[in-house]
Design a protein around this motif. Structure first.
Motif, PDB file in Angstrom:
ATOM      1  N   PRO A  51      21.007  38.679  35.315  1.00 32.46           N
ATOM      2  CA  PRO A  51      21.787  39.568  35.304  1.00 32.46           C
ATOM      3  C   PRO A  51      21.529  40.812  34.655  1.00 32.46           C
ATOM      4  O   PRO A  51      20.870  40.673  33.276  1.00 32.46           O
ATOM      5  CB  PRO A  51      22.857  38.635  34.508  1.00 32.46           C
ATOM      6  CG  PRO A  51      22.142  37.404  34.833  1.00 32.46           C
ATOM      7  CD  PRO A  51      20.607  37.610  34.845  1.00 32.46           C
TER       8      PRO A  51
ATOM      9  N   PHE B 218      28.673  48.442  39.323  1.00 32.22           N
ATOM     10  CA  PHE B 218      28.449  47.135  39.966  1.00 32.22           C
ATOM     11  C   PHE B 218      27.940  47.237  41.027  1.00 32.22           C
ATOM     12  O   PHE B 218      27.258  46.941  41.917  1.00 32.22           O
ATOM     13  CB  PHE B 218      29.950  47.080  40.320  1.00 32.22           C
ATOM     14  CG  PHE B 218      30.452  46.138  39.271  1.00 32.22           C
ATOM     15  CD1 PHE B 218      30.032  44.334  39.480  1.00 32.22           C
ATOM     16  CD2 PHE B 218      31.371  46.273  38.834  1.00 32.22           C
ATOM     17  CE1 PHE B 218      30.196  43.693  38.262  1.00 32.22           C
ATOM     18  CE2 PHE B 218      32.164  45.316  37.658  1.00 32.22           C
ATOM     19  CZ  PHE B 218      31.718  44.272  37.689  1.00 32.22           C
TER      20      PHE B 218
ATOM     21  N   GLY C 199      24.656  47.464  41.695  1.00 31.34           N
ATOM     22  CA  GLY C 199      23.474  46.100  41.179  1.00 31.34           C
ATOM     23  C   GLY C 199      23.840  45.630  40.281  1.00 31.34           C
ATOM     24  O   GLY C 199      23.180  44.366  39.923  1.00 31.34           O
ATOM     25  N   ALA C 200      25.281  46.253  38.839  1.00 30.91           N
ATOM     26  CA  ALA C 200      25.453  45.133  38.374  1.00 30.91           C
ATOM     27  C   ALA C 200      26.023  44.021  38.408  1.00 30.91           C
ATOM     28  O   ALA C 200      26.197  43.676  39.105  1.00 30.91           O
ATOM     29  CB  ALA C 200      25.797  45.881  37.090  1.00 30.91           C
ATOM     30  N   ASP C 201      25.732  43.047  37.231  1.00 33.43           N
ATOM     31  CA  ASP C 201      26.792  41.403  37.369  1.00 33.43           C
ATOM     32  C   ASP C 201      28.136  41.807  36.205  1.00 33.43           C
ATOM     33  O   ASP C 201      28.621  40.741  36.543  1.00 33.43           O
ATOM     34  CB  ASP C 201      25.846  40.927  36.492  1.00 33.43           C
ATOM     35  CG  ASP C 201      24.809  40.661  37.650  1.00 33.43           C
ATOM     36  OD1 ASP C 201      23.378  40.940  37.149  1.00 33.43           O
ATOM     37  OD2 ASP C 201      25.104  39.878  38.998  1.00 33.43           O
ATOM     38  N   ASP C 202      28.003  42.434  35.595  1.00 30.44           N
ATOM     39  CA  ASP C 202      29.304  42.975  34.952  1.00 30.44           C
ATOM     40  C   ASP C 202      29.401  44.158  34.449  1.00 30.44           C
ATOM     41  O   ASP C 202      28.385  44.849  34.415  1.00 30.44           O
ATOM     42  CB  ASP C 202      29.181  41.927  33.705  1.00 30.44           C
ATOM     43  CG  ASP C 202      31.254  41.267  33.670  1.00 30.44           C
ATOM     44  OD1 ASP C 202      31.829  42.221  33.871  1.00 30.44           O
ATOM     45  OD2 ASP C 202      31.117  40.270  32.772  1.00 30.44           O
ATOM     46  N   TYR C 203      30.785  44.077  33.789  1.00 29.09           N
ATOM     47  CA  TYR C 203      30.754  46.039  33.110  1.00 29.09           C
ATOM     48  C   TYR C 203      32.002  46.061  32.394  1.00 29.09           C
ATOM     49  O   TYR C 203      33.352  45.315  32.425  1.00 29.09           O
ATOM     50  CB  TYR C 203      31.487  46.462  34.529  1.00 29.09           C
ATOM     51  CG  TYR C 203      31.556  48.309  33.800  1.00 29.09           C
ATOM     52  CD1 TYR C 203      30.692  49.253  33.945  1.00 29.09           C
ATOM     53  CD2 TYR C 203      32.628  48.663  32.875  1.00 29.09           C
ATOM     54  CE1 TYR C 203      31.155  50.544  34.133  1.00 29.09           C
ATOM     55  CE2 TYR C 203      32.458  49.849  32.841  1.00 29.09           C
ATOM     56  CZ  TYR C 203      31.943  50.853  33.663  1.00 29.09           C
ATOM     57  OH  TYR C 203      31.825  52.596  33.503  1.00 29.09           O
TER      58      TYR C 203
END
Lengths: 224, 224
Positions: free
Chosen positions: B73, B90, B93-97
């Motif tokens: 992640p 996002f 390919g990020a999983d959270d911000y």
DNA sequence: GTTAATTTTAAGGATTTTATAAGGAAGAAG
DNA sequence: CTTCTTCCTTATAAAATCCTTAAAATTAAC
């Protein structure tokens, strides 16, 4: 096409969220009341969106009740902005916590991110329309009901569904399911097909076509 | 103990985040510069925390560069609050911000949630309907009453409950419980299953199904 | 419309698998 | 050493599935 379930007592919010997510190509179902929802129903979906403050059962209670039985991502969507609520939400096994007011863009980005991560993991669920196969559990479901297939019935049914659209003769089916050397009487397969169809028909679905003079096949969606 | 890597040019922020996460028991490494980091290095970690605005290579560029090679992640931790930046994050390919300023509690909750999903770590207490398992104490309870399982019975029962819905053959159960090399007579397992069922039935519950021709499984709720 | 081929349905018995009960071996506790 | 618990084995009973057979229904072809 992933399936989503949104649970919120605010009907305007439901409509807003549904519209936004359907534009992304998701199949969206909505519920206004969490209390009556069973884990089996939730397992039909790839992701759940939950309001926290609802009359009847609130989102936290609902999440606590189903979490041990439902694997998919659970996202809270709530006006409770306090840290304590957020921590509580994550503590109950939630995967995200989106504070209202949120932007549609953020909602879409977060939903997409969670679904993306799910598919990265190897899945053992095969979905064909309303029928799902849990390959590991060797169990088939029609909607939220378990289909009481016997071992042989399940094997044949799964094989057909896995290769949807491809026609198999009775002999091919018998070999594919019970091994190469197996010499099966074709009519034994017919018997199994009959039982499979009866059990599927009990749920109003008949996805197995007879190709006259050849064999059987699972319908592809475009044949419907 | 999960390993985390935090990348931020703000040294105060690095210290703050490191302290907060080390208190959770994680092993935390930090970097002030993304440009020199190779994917191979990132693969050593279970989760990455990334600032967006950094001198040299920024977080977005870094994420784009490594995402295809790094599975863990990736969480952005940033002061850029605009929706467009969030969507971009996002999209990479990020999983959270996580938007600054964030609370330590929120950071911890989100990091924990992402790691939990990766590892899917079971808790010490496993609840399945009315039956609870204390994994550490190796004891099972039905409601308030302790179930007088023997060691072998407990092991088999816990294994079934832990993988609820999955079917195990007698051989698989024997191996899972007593080790790979163990050559168990399948009927020995049947004997244990019988005793387990008898003890559960004393409390009016029978959560173990027989899958004819295959083995046994712990019911999922929809099968009830 | 008639015929032939194929599939569907139904019923019975054969086979396989599981449940139950009882007995004995190994080891721990007293 | 005795007693008890746990685990495994064996034998028998019970249950469920699978296969076979044959008749009925359907489809395709002429």
């Amino acid at each position: 096409m992933p399936k989503l379930l949104v649970i919120d007592d605010d009907l305007d919010m439901l409509a807003l969220v549904r519209t936004a997510l359907e534009k992304e190509g998701y199949q969206v179902d909505t519920e206004a009341n969490a209390a009556s929802l069973q884990p089996a129903r939730c397992r039909l979906y790839d992701l759940l969106l939950l309001d926290v403050m609802m009359p009847g059962e609130d989102g936290f209670s609902f999440c606590r009740r189903i979490r041990t039985e439902v694997d998919c991502p659970i996202l809270f969507l709530t006006a409770k902005a306090e840290d304590s609520a957020l921590v509580q939400g994550f503590g109950l096994g939630a995967d995200d916590y989106i504070k209202k007011p949120f932007s549609i863009a953020e909602l879409r980005a977060r939903v997409s991110a969670h679904l993306r991560r799910e598919v990265r993991q190897p899945t053992h669920i095969l979905r064909r329309g309303n029928v799902r196969f849990d390959i590991q559990a060797k169990t088939a479901y029609a909607g939220e009901h378990t289909l009481p297939f016997t071992k042989g019935e399940y094997a044949i049914c799964e094989h057909l569904a896995l290769h949807a659209g491809q026609v198999f003769t009775k002999e091919q089916l018998y070999e594919a399911v019970f091994g190469f050397d197996a010499e099966g009487d074709p009519s034994a397969v017919a018997e199994h097909i009959k039982n499979i169809r009866a059990k599927l028909k009990a749920h109003g679905i008949c996805p197995i076509d007879t190709i006259w003079g050849v064999g059987y096949k699972w319908q592809k969606s475009e044949d419907l």
